[in-house]
Write a protein that holds these residues in place. Sequence first.
Motif, PDB file in Angstrom:
ATOM      1  N   ASP A   1      85.157  -7.375   0.454  1.00  0.00           N
ATOM      2  CA  ASP A   1      84.293  -7.305   1.623  1.00  0.00           C
ATOM      3  C   ASP A   1      83.916  -5.874   2.012  1.00  0.00           C
ATOM      4  O   ASP A   1      82.750  -5.566   2.232  1.00  0.00           O
ATOM      5  N   GLY A   2      84.928  -4.999   2.126  1.00  0.00           N
ATOM      6  CA  GLY A   2      84.661  -3.616   2.522  1.00  0.00           C
ATOM      7  C   GLY A   2      83.800  -2.888   1.511  1.00  0.00           C
ATOM      8  O   GLY A   2      82.895  -2.128   1.875  1.00  0.00           O
ATOM      9  N   LEU A   3      84.058  -3.134   0.245  1.00  0.00           N
ATOM     10  CA  LEU A   3      83.292  -2.476  -0.810  1.00  0.00           C
ATOM     11  C   LEU A   3      81.855  -2.980  -0.845  1.00  0.00           C
ATOM     12  O   LEU A   3      80.919  -2.203  -1.021  1.00  0.00           O
ATOM     13  N   VAL A   4      81.666  -4.268  -0.656  1.00  0.00           N
ATOM     14  CA  VAL A   4      80.316  -4.839  -0.640  1.00  0.00           C
ATOM     15  C   VAL A   4      79.487  -4.177   0.453  1.00  0.00           C
ATOM     16  O   VAL A   4      78.322  -3.822   0.242  1.00  0.00           O
ATOM     17  N   LYS A   5      80.084  -3.998   1.628  1.00  0.00           N
ATOM     18  CA  LYS A   5      79.388  -3.360   2.745  1.00  0.00           C
ATOM     19  C   LYS A   5      78.999  -1.932   2.386  1.00  0.00           C
ATOM     20  O   LYS A   5      77.865  -1.497   2.670  1.00  0.00           O
ATOM     21  N   LYS A   6      79.905  -1.215   1.744  1.00  0.00           N
ATOM     22  CA  LYS A   6      79.642   0.169   1.375  1.00  0.00           C
ATOM     23  C   LYS A   6      78.529   0.251   0.328  1.00  0.00           C
ATOM     24  O   LYS A   6      77.609   1.071   0.440  1.00  0.00           O
ATOM     25  N   ILE A   7      78.592  -0.591  -0.677  1.00  0.00           N
ATOM     26  CA  ILE A   7      77.566  -0.595  -1.720  1.00  0.00           C
ATOM     27  C   ILE A   7      76.206  -0.972  -1.139  1.00  0.00           C
ATOM     28  O   ILE A   7      75.177  -0.397  -1.498  1.00  0.00           O
ATOM     29  N   ASN A   8      76.199  -1.927  -0.225  1.00  0.00           N
ATOM     30  CA  ASN A   8      74.954  -2.342   0.429  1.00  0.00           C
ATOM     31  C   ASN A   8      74.343  -1.164   1.196  1.00  0.00           C
ATOM     32  O   ASN A   8      73.123  -0.934   1.149  1.00  0.00           O
ATOM     33  N   GLU A   9      75.177  -0.401   1.888  1.00  0.00           N
ATOM     34  CA  GLU A   9      74.705   0.766   2.631  1.00  0.00           C
ATOM     35  C   GLU A   9      74.119   1.815   1.695  1.00  0.00           C
ATOM     36  O   GLU A   9      73.096   2.435   2.003  1.00  0.00           O
ATOM     37  N   GLU A  10      74.761   2.009   0.551  1.00  0.00           N
ATOM     38  CA  GLU A  10      74.280   2.997  -0.410  1.00  0.00           C
ATOM     39  C   GLU A  10      72.940   2.572  -1.007  1.00  0.00           C
ATOM     40  O   GLU A  10      72.078   3.411  -1.311  1.00  0.00           O
ATOM     41  N   LEU A  11      72.736   1.265  -1.188  1.00  0.00           N
ATOM     42  CA  LEU A  11      71.461   0.768  -1.699  1.00  0.00           C
ATOM     43  C   LEU A  11      70.351   1.014  -0.680  1.00  0.00           C
ATOM     44  O   LEU A  11      69.254   1.452  -1.042  1.00  0.00           O
ATOM     45  N   VAL A  12      70.634   0.744   0.577  1.00  0.00           N
ATOM     46  CA  VAL A  12      69.656   1.005   1.643  1.00  0.00           C
ATOM     47  C   VAL A  12      69.291   2.489   1.670  1.00  0.00           C
ATOM     48  O   VAL A  12      68.107   2.858   1.757  1.00  0.00           O
ATOM     49  N   ASN A  13      70.292   3.352   1.559  1.00  0.00           N
ATOM     50  CA  ASN A  13      70.052   4.802   1.576  1.00  0.00           C
ATOM     51  C   ASN A  13      69.236   5.253   0.367  1.00  0.00           C
ATOM     52  O   ASN A  13      68.372   6.125   0.481  1.00  0.00           O
ATOM     53  N   LEU A  14      69.504   4.643  -0.798  1.00  0.00           N
ATOM     54  CA  LEU A  14      68.784   5.007  -2.020  1.00  0.00           C
ATOM     55  C   LEU A  14      67.297   4.685  -1.882  1.00  0.00           C
ATOM     56  O   LEU A  14      66.441   5.459  -2.314  1.00  0.00           O
ATOM     57  N   LYS A  15      67.006   3.545  -1.266  1.00  0.00           N
ATOM     58  CA  LYS A  15      65.605   3.151  -1.066  1.00  0.00           C
ATOM     59  C   LYS A  15      64.915   4.072  -0.070  1.00  0.00           C
ATOM     60  O   LYS A  15      63.765   4.484  -0.269  1.00  0.00           O
ATOM     61  N   LYS A  16      65.621   4.404   1.015  1.00  0.00           N
ATOM     62  CA  LYS A  16      65.034   5.261   2.045  1.00  0.00           C
ATOM     63  C   LYS A  16      64.777   6.677   1.545  1.00  0.00           C
ATOM     64  O   LYS A  16      63.795   7.313   1.944  1.00  0.00           O
ATOM     65  N   SER A  17      65.629   7.168   0.673  1.00  0.00           N
ATOM     66  CA  SER A  17      65.530   8.557   0.202  1.00  0.00           C
ATOM     67  C   SER A  17      64.410   8.782  -0.804  1.00  0.00           C
ATOM     68  O   SER A  17      64.012   9.912  -1.064  1.00  0.00           O
ATOM     69  N   GLY A  18      63.910   7.689  -1.396  1.00  0.00           N
ATOM     70  CA  GLY A  18      62.880   7.829  -2.430  1.00  0.00           C
ATOM     71  C   GLY A  18      63.447   7.866  -3.833  1.00  0.00           C
ATOM     72  O   GLY A  18      62.701   7.782  -4.816  1.00  0.00           O
ATOM     73  N   SER A  19      64.765   7.981  -3.938  1.00  0.00           N
ATOM     74  CA  SER A  19      65.400   8.044  -5.259  1.00  0.00           C
ATOM     75  C   SER A  19      65.253   6.730  -6.019  1.00  0.00           C
ATOM     76  O   SER A  19      65.211   6.706  -7.247  1.00  0.00           O
ATOM     77  N   TYR A  20      65.165   5.639  -5.287  1.00  0.00           N
ATOM     78  CA  TYR A  20      64.999   4.306  -5.873  1.00  0.00           C
ATOM     79  C   TYR A  20      63.715   4.256  -6.707  1.00  0.00           C
ATOM     80  O   TYR A  20      63.725   3.860  -7.872  1.00  0.00           O
ATOM     81  N   ASP A  21      62.595   4.672  -6.109  1.00  0.00           N
ATOM     82  CA  ASP A  21      61.313   4.671  -6.821  1.00  0.00           C
ATOM     83  C   ASP A  21      61.306   5.671  -7.974  1.00  0.00           C
ATOM     84  O   ASP A  21      60.660   5.447  -9.004  1.00  0.00           O
ATOM     85  N   GLU A  22      62.007   6.772  -7.809  1.00  0.00           N
ATOM     86  CA  GLU A  22      62.075   7.779  -8.871  1.00  0.00           C
ATOM     87  C   GLU A  22      62.758   7.222 -10.119  1.00  0.00           C
ATOM     88  O   GLU A  22      62.371   7.540 -11.246  1.00  0.00           O
ATOM     89  N   ILE A  23      63.766   6.390  -9.921  1.00  0.00           N
ATOM     90  CA  ILE A  23      64.446   5.765 -11.058  1.00  0.00           C
ATOM     91  C   ILE A  23      63.484   4.832 -11.790  1.00  0.00           C
ATOM     92  O   ILE A  23      63.428   4.819 -13.029  1.00  0.00           O
ATOM     93  N   ILE A  24      62.696   4.063 -11.031  1.00  0.00           N
ATOM     94  CA  ILE A  24      61.725   3.163 -11.653  1.00  0.00           C
ATOM     95  C   ILE A  24      60.699   3.950 -12.457  1.00  0.00           C
ATOM     96  O   ILE A  24      60.358   3.591 -13.592  1.00  0.00           O
ATOM     97  N   LYS A  25      60.200   5.052 -11.894  1.00  0.00           N
ATOM     98  CA  LYS A  25      59.179   5.873 -12.564  1.00  0.00           C
ATOM     99  C   LYS A  25      59.695   6.498 -13.852  1.00  0.00           C
ATOM    100  O   LYS A  25      58.912   6.823 -14.749  1.00  0.00           O
ATOM    101  N   LYS A  26      60.998   6.653 -13.928  1.00  0.00           N
ATOM    102  CA  LYS A  26      61.598   7.216 -15.148  1.00  0.00           C
ATOM    103  C   LYS A  26      61.392   6.293 -16.336  1.00  0.00           C
ATOM    104  O   LYS A  26      61.275   6.724 -17.472  1.00  0.00           O
ATOM    105  N   TYR A  27      61.312   4.994 -16.053  1.00  0.00           N
ATOM    106  CA  TYR A  27      61.174   4.000 -17.115  1.00  0.00           C
ATOM    107  C   TYR A  27      59.739   3.502 -17.295  1.00  0.00           C
ATOM    108  O   TYR A  27      59.372   3.056 -18.385  1.00  0.00           O
ATOM    109  N   ILE A  28      58.937   3.564 -16.247  1.00  0.00           N
ATOM    110  CA  ILE A  28      57.580   3.013 -16.320  1.00  0.00           C
ATOM    111  C   ILE A  28      56.554   4.063 -15.926  1.00  0.00           C
ATOM    112  O   ILE A  28      56.485   4.483 -14.758  1.00  0.00           O
TER     113      ILE A  28
END
Length: 261
Positions: free
Chosen positions: A227-254
């Motif tokens: 439970d605690g880890l799921v919450k932490k990972i979920n928070e990190e995913l939200v932060n990754l999307k907000k920071s723009g790093s999420y889209d940068e990873i996609i652009k690396k492949y496409i």
Amino acid sequence: MLKRIVLFNIFFILIPCIVYSSNLVITTLDNPPQAYLEKGTPSGVLVDIVSEIVKKSGCTCTIKVVPWKRALKMVKIGTADAIFNAGYTAERNKYLFYPSCALITEKVIALRRKGSGVFLKTDFSNAKDYRVGVGRGFYYGKKVQNAIDSNMFMRVEEVPNINLNMEKLKLSRIDMFFADYLPAMNFLTSIDSKANIELVVDPTTGKPIIYGRSDTYLAFSRTHTLDGLVKKINEELVNLKKSGSYDEIIKKYIKGYIDLE
């Protein structure tokens, strides 16, 4: 007595670190560019995203790319801790815990032969005019799935993967086929793709039409207490999307990736 309380509290705080220091086993299916094996090593958009958010959560992970049924079975019986690219269903919810943030929202588009003039309306009112290809076992969201299940199309043909749909389209055995946006763009921008195939676009705007959306998740096995880890990972995913790093990873492949939102 106070010293004992302090020591107990320190130990209690450290418990999550001890529990979560183990390596997580995470399964998924072969679905380029989200996940695939490159010289035996897992690679892809979602492989990188999952690895990053797990790492930022203070853990490590081993990602196994296996057939989808096996991926689900492993997380169901507890030989895997989590699975990604998993859409929500009531049945899966019995053995999977879904966090609040979707790992990726798959956008359903359609492909046609260049110059064919094929144009499927978003309300599917002209669906009877077209022979449509779909991936066997793939879910295209409620709207598209309802059209398929209701026999709204002239004919629906199932194939195991996007490559076979491409071949059928080139041979005029189908008029169009549905696909997730990322795999479609991955194929269309690949070096070896010389087919005269394009996305179905809105004739008034020229933009690709999104026929459906389907959230998929990094979901966790209910056989494990995370439970605690799921919450932490979920928070990190939200932060990754907000920071723009999420889209940068996609652009690396496409190359030329554009968010259709």
